[in-house]
Write an enzyme that holds these catalytic residues in place. Structure first.
Site, PDB file in Angstrom:
ATOM      1  CB  THR A   1       1.991  -2.291  10.991  1.00 57.03           C
ATOM      2  OG1 THR A   1       0.777  -2.749  10.355  1.00 57.03           O
ATOM      3  CG2 THR A   1       1.758  -0.929  11.621  1.00 57.03           C
TER       4      THR A   1
ATOM      5  CB  CYS B   1       0.887  -2.287   4.716  1.00 58.55           C
ATOM      6  SG  CYS B   1       0.650  -3.297   6.188  1.00 58.55           S
TER       7      CYS B   1
ATOM      8  CG  ASP C   1      -0.402   0.192   2.533  1.00 56.03           C
ATOM      9  OD1 ASP C   1       0.827   0.371   2.626  1.00 56.03           O
ATOM     10  OD2 ASP C   1      -1.163   0.206   3.518  1.00 56.03           O
TER      11      ASP C   1
ATOM     12  CG  HIS D   1      10.426 -24.232  12.424  1.00 54.62           C
ATOM     13  ND1 HIS D   1      10.555 -24.063  13.784  1.00 54.62           N
ATOM     14  CD2 HIS D   1      11.642 -24.654  11.997  1.00 54.62           C
ATOM     15  CE1 HIS D   1      11.795 -24.377  14.156  1.00 54.62           C
ATOM     16  NE2 HIS D   1      12.476 -24.736  13.079  1.00 54.62           N
TER      17      HIS D   1
ATOM     18  CG  HIS E   1       8.894 -28.174  11.367  1.00 58.24           C
ATOM     19  ND1 HIS E   1       8.718 -27.642  12.627  1.00 58.24           N
ATOM     20  CD2 HIS E   1      10.232 -28.324  11.191  1.00 58.24           C
ATOM     21  CE1 HIS E   1       9.906 -27.476  13.189  1.00 58.24           C
ATOM     22  NE2 HIS E   1      10.832 -27.880  12.339  1.00 58.24           N
TER      23      HIS E   1
HETATM   24  C1  RB5 Z   1      -2.115   2.730   6.422  1.00 60.81           C
HETATM   25  O1  RB5 Z   1      -2.211   3.959   7.079  1.00 60.81           O
HETATM   26  C2  RB5 Z   1      -1.809   1.634   7.416  1.00 60.81           C
HETATM   27  O2  RB5 Z   1      -2.911   1.403   8.223  1.00 60.81           O
HETATM   28  C3  RB5 Z   1      -1.383   0.380   6.689  1.00 60.81           C
HETATM   29  O3  RB5 Z   1      -0.260   0.656   5.908  1.00 60.81           O
HETATM   30  C4  RB5 Z   1      -1.013  -0.780   7.576  1.00 60.81           C
HETATM   31  O4  RB5 Z   1      -0.102  -0.406   8.546  1.00 60.81           O
HETATM   32  C5  RB5 Z   1      -2.135  -1.539   8.127  1.00 60.81           C
HETATM   33  O5  RB5 Z   1      -1.978  -2.544   8.812  1.00 60.81           O
END
Ligand code: RB5
Length: 147
Positions: A67, A65, A8, A98, A133
């Site tokens: 996180t 993304c 994203d 694993h 595994h």
């Molecule tokens: C976008 O702002 C953010 O929410 C996305 O990149 C991600 O971190 C979502 O899990």
């Protein structure tokens, strides 16, 4: 091996870094975006990559993304997907050995492109160990078959 990659708006820089790694390793890949001049919704990128892995169009997927969490949650909704959210090199190796993870998720607000590159390199080049595994991974697949 063929890889599908997407991010994203929060993961564009790591996506570009991993594309350069894939070229360096001679691994064929398809880039599903985003173009990302504005903010986008991560499921719109995670689900197509996960579908491509699940239906065998590609062997593995890489998702980035902010996180890595949203991408991994979405990808793991697709039957047959074992998406690992990884921010360290130990886990990159362990999840291949694993869990036989078939998608790697990372977060660009968590780690930088240098570490992401090292993680992806390990993840792409580590083989699944099978053995003890296989029974554990098989239990996940069996559960999916009941749904
Ligand atoms: C976008 O702002 C953010 O929410 C996305 O990149 C991600 O971190 C979502 O899990």
């Amino acid at each position: 091996m063929k890889v599908a990659i997407a991010s994203d708006h929060g993961g564009i820089n790591i996506r570009e870094e991993i594309k350069s790694l894939l070229k360096e390793l001679g691994i064929e890949f398809v880039d599903l975006g985003c173009e990302c001049s504005t903010s986008v919704d991560y499921p719109d990128y995670a689900l197509p990559v996960a579908e491509m892995v699940a239906n065998g169009e590609v062997d593995r997927g890489i998702l980035v993304c902010g996180t890595g969490i949203g991408m991994s949650i979405a990808a793991n909704k697709v039957k047959g997907i074992r998406c690992a959210l990884v921010h360290d090199m130990f886990s990159a190796k362990a999840t291949r050995e694993h869990n036989d993870s078939n998608i790697l998720a990372m977060g660009e607000r968590v780690i930088g492109p240098g570490l992401a590159r090292e993680i992806a390199k390990i993840w792409l080049t580590t083989e699944y160990e099978g053995g003890r595994h296989a029974n554990r991974v098989g239990k996940i697949s069996s559960y999916e078959e009941t749904k």
